[in-house]
Design a protein around this motif. Structure first.
Motif, PDB file in Angstrom:
ATOM      1  N   VAL A  23     -34.879  39.980 117.186  1.00  0.00           N
ATOM      2  CA  VAL A  23     -36.103  40.390 117.884  1.00  0.00           C
ATOM      3  C   VAL A  23     -35.749  41.016 119.232  1.00  0.00           C
ATOM      4  O   VAL A  23     -36.251  42.099 119.580  1.00  0.00           O
ATOM      5  N   ARG A  24     -34.883  40.373 119.981  1.00  0.00           N
ATOM      6  CA  ARG A  24     -34.484  40.929 121.293  1.00  0.00           C
ATOM      7  C   ARG A  24     -33.832  42.292 121.134  1.00  0.00           C
ATOM      8  O   ARG A  24     -34.155  43.240 121.853  1.00  0.00           O
ATOM      9  N   GLU A  25     -32.910  42.393 120.189  1.00  0.00           N
ATOM     10  CA  GLU A  25     -32.172  43.643 120.004  1.00  0.00           C
ATOM     11  C   GLU A  25     -33.077  44.725 119.426  1.00  0.00           C
ATOM     12  O   GLU A  25     -32.979  45.899 119.790  1.00  0.00           O
ATOM     13  N   GLY A  26     -33.968  44.326 118.518  1.00  0.00           N
ATOM     14  CA  GLY A  26     -34.861  45.296 117.909  1.00  0.00           C
ATOM     15  C   GLY A  26     -35.785  45.955 118.911  1.00  0.00           C
ATOM     16  O   GLY A  26     -36.110  47.149 118.786  1.00  0.00           O
ATOM     17  N   LEU A  27     -36.205  45.207 119.902  1.00  0.00           N
ATOM     18  CA  LEU A  27     -37.108  45.761 120.916  1.00  0.00           C
ATOM     19  C   LEU A  27     -36.395  46.715 121.865  1.00  0.00           C
ATOM     20  O   LEU A  27     -37.051  47.431 122.631  1.00  0.00           O
ATOM     21  N   LYS A  28     -35.065  46.751 121.815  1.00  0.00           N
ATOM     22  CA  LYS A  28     -34.297  47.687 122.645  1.00  0.00           C
ATOM     23  C   LYS A  28     -34.061  49.022 121.939  1.00  0.00           C
ATOM     24  O   LYS A  28     -33.588  49.975 122.548  1.00  0.00           O
ATOM     25  N   LEU A  29     -34.363  49.086 120.641  1.00  0.00           N
ATOM     26  CA  LEU A  29     -34.072  50.289 119.859  1.00  0.00           C
ATOM     27  C   LEU A  29     -34.932  51.466 120.294  1.00  0.00           C
ATOM     28  O   LEU A  29     -36.062  51.292 120.764  1.00  0.00           O
ATOM     29  N   ASP A  30     -34.393  52.680 120.095  1.00  0.00           N
ATOM     30  CA  ASP A  30     -35.272  53.844 120.099  1.00  0.00           C
ATOM     31  C   ASP A  30     -36.308  53.600 119.007  1.00  0.00           C
ATOM     32  O   ASP A  30     -35.973  53.129 117.908  1.00  0.00           O
ATOM     33  N   ARG A  31     -37.541  53.928 119.276  1.00  0.00           N
ATOM     34  CA  ARG A  31     -38.618  53.575 118.365  1.00  0.00           C
ATOM     35  C   ARG A  31     -38.363  54.126 116.957  1.00  0.00           C
ATOM     36  O   ARG A  31     -38.279  55.342 116.763  1.00  0.00           O
ATOM     37  N   PRO A  32     -38.215  53.243 115.948  1.00  0.00           N
ATOM     38  CA  PRO A  32     -37.999  53.739 114.590  1.00  0.00           C
ATOM     39  C   PRO A  32     -39.299  54.213 113.960  1.00  0.00           C
ATOM     40  O   PRO A  32     -40.398  53.840 114.400  1.00  0.00           O
ATOM     41  N   ALA A  33     -39.174  55.009 112.908  1.00  0.00           N
ATOM     42  CA  ALA A  33     -40.354  55.422 112.144  1.00  0.00           C
ATOM     43  C   ALA A  33     -40.796  54.331 111.186  1.00  0.00           C
ATOM     44  O   ALA A  33     -41.977  54.215 110.847  1.00  0.00           O
ATOM     45  N   VAL A  34     -39.835  53.517 110.739  1.00  0.00           N
ATOM     46  CA  VAL A  34     -40.119  52.433 109.802  1.00  0.00           C
ATOM     47  C   VAL A  34     -39.020  51.384 109.941  1.00  0.00           C
ATOM     48  O   VAL A  34     -37.879  51.714 110.305  1.00  0.00           O
ATOM     49  N   ILE A  35     -39.377  50.141 109.659  1.00  0.00           N
ATOM     50  CA  ILE A  35     -38.424  49.037 109.688  1.00  0.00           C
ATOM     51  C   ILE A  35     -38.310  48.456 108.287  1.00  0.00           C
ATOM     52  O   ILE A  35     -39.309  48.273 107.593  1.00  0.00           O
ATOM     53  N   TRP A  36     -37.081  48.178 107.882  1.00  0.00           N
ATOM     54  CA  TRP A  36     -36.788  47.587 106.578  1.00  0.00           C
ATOM     55  C   TRP A  36     -36.252  46.180 106.832  1.00  0.00           C
ATOM     56  O   TRP A  36     -35.181  46.015 107.395  1.00  0.00           O
ATOM     57  N   GLY A  37     -37.029  45.170 106.437  1.00  0.00           N
ATOM     58  CA  GLY A  37     -36.630  43.783 106.632  1.00  0.00           C
ATOM     59  C   GLY A  37     -36.204  43.151 105.322  1.00  0.00           C
ATOM     60  O   GLY A  37     -36.898  43.269 104.307  1.00  0.00           O
ATOM     61  N   ILE A  38     -35.044  42.487 105.340  1.00  0.00           N
ATOM     62  CA  ILE A  38     -34.428  41.976 104.115  1.00  0.00           C
ATOM     63  C   ILE A  38     -34.388  40.449 104.153  1.00  0.00           C
ATOM     64  O   ILE A  38     -33.788  39.849 105.042  1.00  0.00           O
ATOM     65  N   SER A  39     -35.024  39.840 103.196  1.00  0.00           N
ATOM     66  CA  SER A  39     -34.977  38.393 103.026  1.00  0.00           C
ATOM     67  C   SER A  39     -34.194  38.107 101.749  1.00  0.00           C
ATOM     68  O   SER A  39     -34.502  38.689 100.704  1.00  0.00           O
ATOM     69  N   THR A  40     -33.087  37.380 101.805  1.00  0.00           N
ATOM     70  CA  THR A  40     -32.965  36.150 102.545  1.00  0.00           C
ATOM     71  C   THR A  40     -32.188  36.367 103.850  1.00  0.00           C
ATOM     72  O   THR A  40     -31.367  37.271 103.916  1.00  0.00           O
ATOM     73  N   PRO A  41     -32.455  35.377 104.779  1.00  0.00           N
ATOM     74  CA  PRO A  41     -33.490  34.354 104.774  1.00  0.00           C
ATOM     75  C   PRO A  41     -34.839  34.930 105.205  1.00  0.00           C
ATOM     76  O   PRO A  41     -34.908  36.058 105.707  1.00  0.00           O
ATOM     77  N   LEU A  42     -35.876  34.129 105.071  1.00  0.00           N
ATOM     78  CA  LEU A  42     -37.219  34.583 105.428  1.00  0.00           C
ATOM     79  C   LEU A  42     -37.312  34.904 106.917  1.00  0.00           C
ATOM     80  O   LEU A  42     -38.093  35.763 107.334  1.00  0.00           O
ATOM     81  N   THR A  43     -36.504  34.234 107.718  1.00  0.00           N
ATOM     82  CA  THR A  43     -36.529  34.463 109.165  1.00  0.00           C
ATOM     83  C   THR A  43     -36.089  35.869 109.535  1.00  0.00           C
ATOM     84  O   THR A  43     -36.513  36.410 110.561  1.00  0.00           O
ATOM     85  N   ALA A  44     -35.229  36.490 108.725  1.00  0.00           N
ATOM     86  CA  ALA A  44     -34.825  37.870 109.002  1.00  0.00           C
ATOM     87  C   ALA A  44     -36.006  38.813 108.791  1.00  0.00           C
ATOM     88  O   ALA A  44     -36.223  39.748 109.568  1.00  0.00           O
ATOM     89  N   ALA A  45     -36.782  38.559 107.739  1.00  0.00           N
ATOM     90  CA  ALA A  45     -37.983  39.365 107.517  1.00  0.00           C
ATOM     91  C   ALA A  45     -39.010  39.118 108.630  1.00  0.00           C
ATOM     92  O   ALA A  45     -39.701  40.049 109.060  1.00  0.00           O
ATOM     93  N   TRP A  46     -39.107  37.873 109.091  1.00  0.00           N
ATOM     94  CA  TRP A  46     -40.016  37.565 110.195  1.00  0.00           C
ATOM     95  C   TRP A  46     -39.642  38.375 111.437  1.00  0.00           C
ATOM     96  O   TRP A  46     -40.519  38.926 112.120  1.00  0.00           O
ATOM     97  N   ALA A  47     -38.352  38.459 111.742  1.00  0.00           N
ATOM     98  CA  ALA A  47     -37.911  39.233 112.904  1.00  0.00           C
ATOM     99  C   ALA A  47     -38.281  40.706 112.743  1.00  0.00           C
ATOM    100  O   ALA A  47     -38.742  41.351 113.690  1.00  0.00           O
TER     101      ALA A  47
END
Length: 405
Positions: free
Chosen positions: A88-112
């Motif tokens: 979450v911290r690192e993601g908010l530092k990114l240049d704004r993406p057009a789309v995010i791809w979240g991969i579970s497992t674990p579910l917490t990675a998708a939550w982030a």
């Protein structure tokens, strides 16, 4: 466009792992900017150095979060939380993406992934590799009723918030839609296999490996995968011992690593040369091992949640023409029976597994026919390059839809 990928466990073909996302990322990076947020958990497990750690064009941001299959539930949970907080911290530092791809497992990675997408105001796409929290709950890793309820609530919120959901099997997709998620929002994208790596398992390469391993004239049964708690390894060991005791020409190979490695090693010590622990192999080398086997086994415990899974070893075996025995009662049973490329044996039944394998090994012509059908199926439906193109279209469409909000 810029795609941000949240994946706690990145591997490459030098690792003893399926490396599904390496192929998908490689495909995406040919036409899009890709940033991968991952950990170094697998970096130390590279067995060769034939491939770059990430594909060309992929920027990796890496957290130092340890993980291995032998961890208990509490230590695993800590690793999940550590990655999610960092992502979450690192993601908010990114240049704004057009789309995010979240991969579970674990579910917490998708939550982030979902949290960062909401904060940045961009769509996100949810890849479901295993059903969480159903799987850890079934394995006894979530002890309290309150925690189970909260995890199921989180799962449903994630499904609701995702622009699209990509489960790895048709049974997972049915589970998601049965929760009230619209059918048009769900696309099954199978785990698949790397046909270009499978092509390295030429007849000459397989024969060289057979001679090197002293397996000429032997009938070989292979289990290749994690020696994990969910993989019903005790049944495999019991079946292997029954078979090698009755037939001196049968050899069982266990290729992999994990929690039950000591159990397999003990059986190998009792039956030297007849039951063998090969250990983990890099992704690019595993296909030759499947190629020298007469039949492979894809086994799991008898749990409904495990019937939904999408095991890489199934696809890898069929890709080189080796028929399989599956113990799932779900879609894999239906697949091998419909396509006539393998057999089903109930999980936990060592005598039935041994009997099925003995009968199969006595019919080399049938094994060859089933293997040929499996190879054709793999080329028709399991090619990761084709699956990657489908995933790219979904990500592009989600980004396009997000622009119109």
């Amino acid at each position: 466009m810029h795609i941000a990928v949240f994946s706690q466990y990145h591997t490459n073909p030098d690792c003893p792992a399926t490396s599904r996302h390496y192929a998908l990322l490689e495909h995406l990076a040919k036409t899009h900017r890709v940033t991968l947020l991952t950990t170094d958990a697998w970096a130390g497990q590279r067995l060769t150095q034939q491939f770059p750690w990430v594909p060309a064009g992929v920027e990796a941001r890496v957290a130092k979060v340890h993980y291995d299959n032998k961890m208990g539930p509490a230590r695993r949970a800590l690793a999940f939380v550590q990655y999610a907080a960092w992502a979450v911290r690192e993601g908010l530092k990114l240049d704004r993406p057009a789309v995010i791809w979240g991969i579970s497992t674990p579910l917490t990675a998708a939550w982030a992934a979902a949290r960062v997408a909401r904060r940045l105001g961009v769509p996100w796409v949810f890849e479901v590799q295993d059903l969480w929290p159903s799987f850890p709950i079934a394995m006894g890793a979530v002890p309290t009723a309150l925690a189970r309820r909260e995890l199921f609530k989180l799962e449903k919120r994630l499904y609701d918030s995702a622009a699209h959901i990509m489960p790895l099997s048709p049974d997972m997709s049915s589970y998601v839609t049965n929760l009230g998620i619209a059918l048009k929002k769900v696309t099954t994208i199978l785990n698949g296999t790397d046909l270009e790596l499978a092509a390295r398992a030429t007849p000459a390469a397989v024969e060289a490996l057979r001679q090197e391993q002293g397996l000429a004239g032997k009938r070989v049964v292979l289990y290749a995968g994690t020696f994990g708690r969910a993989n019903d390894i005790t049944t495999l060991v019991a079946a292997a011992e029954k078979m090698v005791e009755a037939d001196s020409e049968v050899v069982w190979l266990f290729l992999g690593h994990g929690f039950h490695a000591p159990l397999i090693a003990a059986a190998a010590a009792r039956w030297p040369g007849r039951i063998r622990v090969v250990g983990g192999q890099p992704r690019h080398a595993v296909f030759a091992w499947f190629g020298l086997a007469d039949v492979s086994v894809v086994s799991f415990l008898d749990m409904p949640v495990l019937d939904t899974n999408s095991p890489a070893k199934l696809y890898d075996s069929l890709a080189v023409g080796t028929p399989v025995v599956v113990t799932n009662r779900g879609w894999t049973k239906a697949l091998v029976e419909r396509e006539h490329c393998g057999w089903y044996v109930p999980a936990g039944d060592a005598p039935a597994l041994a009997a099925r394998l003995r009968e199969a090994l006595q019919q080399p012509g049938l094994l060859h026919e089933m293997g040929a059908r499996g190879r054709q199926l793999a080329r028709r439906e399991f090619d990761r390059q084709t699956l990657a193109a489908t995933m790219q279209r979904i990500l592009e469409q989600a980004a396009l839809t997000g622009q119109g909000r």
